[in-house]
Design a protein around this motif. Structure first.
Motif, PDB file in Angstrom:
ATOM      1  N   VAL A  17     104.546  20.825 -50.707  1.00  0.00           N
ATOM      2  CA  VAL A  17     104.362  20.070 -51.945  1.00  0.00           C
ATOM      3  C   VAL A  17     105.712  19.495 -52.372  1.00  0.00           C
ATOM      4  O   VAL A  17     106.771  19.973 -51.959  1.00  0.00           O
ATOM      5  N   GLY A  18     105.661  18.464 -53.210  1.00  0.00           N
ATOM      6  CA  GLY A  18     106.883  17.893 -53.754  1.00  0.00           C
ATOM      7  C   GLY A  18     107.395  16.700 -52.967  1.00  0.00           C
ATOM      8  O   GLY A  18     106.827  16.288 -51.955  1.00  0.00           O
ATOM      9  N   ASP A  19     108.489  16.155 -53.454  1.00  0.00           N
ATOM     10  CA  ASP A  19     109.135  14.995 -52.853  1.00  0.00           C
ATOM     11  C   ASP A  19     109.684  15.359 -51.475  1.00  0.00           C
ATOM     12  O   ASP A  19     110.467  16.304 -51.362  1.00  0.00           O
ATOM     13  N   PRO A  20     109.313  14.622 -50.420  1.00  0.00           N
ATOM     14  CA  PRO A  20     109.848  14.907 -49.085  1.00  0.00           C
ATOM     15  C   PRO A  20     111.376  14.838 -49.025  1.00  0.00           C
ATOM     16  O   PRO A  20     111.983  15.425 -48.117  1.00  0.00           O
ATOM     17  N   LEU A  21     111.989  14.159 -49.978  1.00  0.00           N
ATOM     18  CA  LEU A  21     113.450  14.069 -50.044  1.00  0.00           C
ATOM     19  C   LEU A  21     114.019  14.982 -51.129  1.00  0.00           C
ATOM     20  O   LEU A  21     115.193  14.886 -51.473  1.00  0.00           O
ATOM     21  N   GLY A  22     113.177  15.853 -51.674  1.00  0.00           N
ATOM     22  CA  GLY A  22     113.603  16.730 -52.749  1.00  0.00           C
ATOM     23  C   GLY A  22     114.405  17.929 -52.263  1.00  0.00           C
ATOM     24  O   GLY A  22     114.722  18.064 -51.079  1.00  0.00           O
ATOM     25  N   ILE A  23     114.714  18.816 -53.199  1.00  0.00           N
ATOM     26  CA  ILE A  23     115.481  20.022 -52.882  1.00  0.00           C
ATOM     27  C   ILE A  23     114.626  20.938 -52.026  1.00  0.00           C
ATOM     28  O   ILE A  23     113.545  21.365 -52.434  1.00  0.00           O
ATOM     29  N   PRO A  24     115.062  21.264 -50.803  1.00  0.00           N
ATOM     30  CA  PRO A  24     114.221  22.061 -49.903  1.00  0.00           C
ATOM     31  C   PRO A  24     114.184  23.547 -50.263  1.00  0.00           C
ATOM     32  O   PRO A  24     115.215  24.181 -50.471  1.00  0.00           O
ATOM     33  N   LEU A  25     112.975  24.076 -50.317  1.00  0.00           N
ATOM     34  CA  LEU A  25     112.735  25.494 -50.591  1.00  0.00           C
ATOM     35  C   LEU A  25     111.674  25.979 -49.616  1.00  0.00           C
ATOM     36  O   LEU A  25     110.576  25.419 -49.562  1.00  0.00           O
ATOM     37  N   ILE A  26     112.003  27.000 -48.825  1.00  0.00           N
ATOM     38  CA  ILE A  26     111.067  27.553 -47.852  1.00  0.00           C
ATOM     39  C   ILE A  26     110.654  28.947 -48.292  1.00  0.00           C
ATOM     40  O   ILE A  26     111.506  29.776 -48.627  1.00  0.00           O
ATOM     41  N   LEU A  27     109.344  29.207 -48.289  1.00  0.00           N
ATOM     42  CA  LEU A  27     108.809  30.473 -48.775  1.00  0.00           C
ATOM     43  C   LEU A  27     108.243  31.296 -47.624  1.00  0.00           C
ATOM     44  O   LEU A  27     107.476  30.785 -46.797  1.00  0.00           O
ATOM     45  N   LEU A  28     108.607  32.573 -47.573  1.00  0.00           N
ATOM     46  CA  LEU A  28     108.158  33.503 -46.537  1.00  0.00           C
ATOM     47  C   LEU A  28     107.250  34.563 -47.148  1.00  0.00           C
ATOM     48  O   LEU A  28     107.650  35.267 -48.079  1.00  0.00           O
ATOM     49  N   HIS A  29     106.046  34.681 -46.613  1.00  0.00           N
ATOM     50  CA  HIS A  29     105.097  35.661 -47.131  1.00  0.00           C
ATOM     51  C   HIS A  29     105.319  37.029 -46.489  1.00  0.00           C
ATOM     52  O   HIS A  29     106.087  37.184 -45.535  1.00  0.00           O
ATOM     53  N   GLY A  30     104.615  38.026 -47.008  1.00  0.00           N
ATOM     54  CA  GLY A  30     104.744  39.393 -46.513  1.00  0.00           C
ATOM     55  C   GLY A  30     103.640  39.764 -45.538  1.00  0.00           C
ATOM     56  O   GLY A  30     102.822  38.929 -45.132  1.00  0.00           O
ATOM     57  N   ILE A  31     103.594  41.020 -45.169  1.00  0.00           N
ATOM     58  CA  ILE A  31     102.641  41.532 -44.182  1.00  0.00           C
ATOM     59  C   ILE A  31     101.198  41.282 -44.618  1.00  0.00           C
ATOM     60  O   ILE A  31     100.829  41.488 -45.781  1.00  0.00           O
ATOM     61  N   GLY A  32     100.380  40.818 -43.657  1.00  0.00           N
ATOM     62  CA  GLY A  32      98.964  40.636 -43.903  1.00  0.00           C
ATOM     63  C   GLY A  32      98.600  39.401 -44.690  1.00  0.00           C
ATOM     64  O   GLY A  32      97.427  39.178 -45.005  1.00  0.00           O
ATOM     65  N   ALA A  78     101.624  25.158 -57.050  1.00  0.00           N
ATOM     66  CA  ALA A  78     101.016  24.228 -58.002  1.00  0.00           C
ATOM     67  C   ALA A  78     101.864  24.063 -59.264  1.00  0.00           C
ATOM     68  O   ALA A  78     101.661  23.108 -60.030  1.00  0.00           O
ATOM     69  N   ASN A  79     102.816  24.970 -59.471  1.00  0.00           N
ATOM     70  CA  ASN A  79     103.630  24.936 -60.692  1.00  0.00           C
ATOM     71  C   ASN A  79     105.064  24.484 -60.452  1.00  0.00           C
ATOM     72  O   ASN A  79     105.872  24.502 -61.391  1.00  0.00           O
ATOM     73  N   PHE A  80     105.392  24.083 -59.224  1.00  0.00           N
ATOM     74  CA  PHE A  80     106.734  23.583 -58.952  1.00  0.00           C
ATOM     75  C   PHE A  80     106.841  22.106 -59.329  1.00  0.00           C
ATOM     76  O   PHE A  80     105.890  21.336 -59.112  1.00  0.00           O
ATOM     77  N   PRO A  81     107.987  21.688 -59.864  1.00  0.00           N
ATOM     78  CA  PRO A  81     108.179  20.263 -60.170  1.00  0.00           C
ATOM     79  C   PRO A  81     108.336  19.456 -58.883  1.00  0.00           C
ATOM     80  O   PRO A  81     108.706  19.992 -57.831  1.00  0.00           O
ATOM     81  N   GLY A  82     108.053  18.170 -58.962  1.00  0.00           N
ATOM     82  CA  GLY A  82     108.093  17.308 -57.793  1.00  0.00           C
ATOM     83  C   GLY A  82     109.451  17.192 -57.148  1.00  0.00           C
ATOM     84  O   GLY A  82     109.552  16.855 -55.964  1.00  0.00           O
ATOM     85  N   ARG A  83     110.512  17.497 -57.891  1.00  0.00           N
ATOM     86  CA  ARG A  83     111.866  17.362 -57.326  1.00  0.00           C
ATOM     87  C   ARG A  83     112.176  18.433 -56.279  1.00  0.00           C
ATOM     88  O   ARG A  83     113.187  18.351 -55.586  1.00  0.00           O
TER      89      ARG A  83
END
Length: 279
Positions: free
Chosen positions: A21-36, A47-52
């Motif tokens: 989600v967000g601007d393809p040129l925006g500030i990059p944030l990568i999220l890692l989930h847990g087990i299972g 859904a609650n992150f700003p477009g930037r």
């Protein structure tokens, strides 16, 4: 509405599913989930992150239902996959968020790849698991004995008590369905490896600014546990949501997201922001 899954092929020809989600040129944030879990565990949060912010979550090895006899599921394997994913997606540097047990891979990445990380965010991420008798007992009596197909009853029991506020029922059903895709061998191997992770290990080598978030009702990543984690990382801050549990990004995604993007903005726009220019 559920976000549409995208696919990316890694250099070793594996294909990973991810959400973005967000601007393809925006500030990059990568999220890692847990087990299972899967990347969809972050849908309410995304859904609650700003477009930037260009936020990306990918489903990690084995958690997409694909398991091969030669695959291993150690923390260093998930860490290596993160680097491969970043390279395949042409992301030179990013903020890395590790949720729950995903925090182990996130913090190892911060130690081993300091030039690829803009900041570290740990959400409900325990300092260790092998020192928690209830977790050790569950691994030996339940996780180590799982067989395929993994039952829905086990999945629901596994998540029971991890959140203290109501979570949308349709979202939970989606999460349960994704969790059932995880093969029994993956549950066993991942949980066994997680129990072997040590604290404080190399956390004193983490140089990235770090945000640690936890719920005050979390029995896995308790306040005391998170204070230990914060003390071990030099440039860190700790935020506690008193009424939330372990899955705080399900329970109150709006306020958790605000805490995350406020930290991202502060670090990105801070006095040292020039160091974040892509090389």
């Amino acid at each position: 509405m559920a976000l549409k899954l995208k696919k990316i092929r890694l250099p070793d020809d594996r294909e990973f599913s991810y959400l973005e989600v967000g601007d393809p040129l925006g500030i990059p944030l990568i999220l890692l989930h847990g087990i299972g879990d899967s990347c969809r565990t972050f849908e309410l949060l995304l859904a609650n992150f700003p477009g930037r912010i260009r936020a990306i979550a990918f489903t990690q090895r084995g958690h997409d239902g694909i398991d091969t006899p030669e695959a291993s599921y150690r923390t260093q394997d998930f860490e290596a996959d993160l680097l491969l994913f970043m390279n395949a997606a042409a992301i030179q540097k990013a903020f890395i968020l590790g949720a729950s047990s995903g925090g182990f891979a996130a913090r190892k990445f911060a130690v081993h790849h300091p030039k690829r990380i803009l900041g570290l965010i740990l959400v409900g991420a325990p300092s260790a698991l092998g020192d928690k008798p209830d977790i050790v007992s569950m691994q030996k009596t339940t996780l180590a004995r799982l067989t395929d197909p993994v039952s829905l009853t086990f999945i629901k029991n596994f998540t029971e008590g991890l959140f203290t506020k109501p979570v949308p029922s349709d979202f939970l059903e989606m999460i349960y369905g994704d969790s059932q895709k995880v093969p029994a061998r993956v549950w066993k191997k991942v949980s066994d490896a997680l129990l072997k992770e040590k604290f404080p290990d190399q956390l004193h080598h983490v140089k990235a600014s770090t945000l640690i978030i936890c719920g005050g009702q979390d029995t896995i990543a308790s306040r005391k546990d998170q204070e230990k984690l914060s003390d071990a990382i030099a440039d860190s801050r700790l935020t506690i949501f008193p009424k939330l549990g372990h899955m705080l990004y399900w329970e109150d995604p709006e306020n958790v997201a605000e805490e995350i993007f406020s930290f991202v903005d502060e670090v990105w726009l801070g006095p040292d922001s020039a160091k974040f220019e892509y090389e």
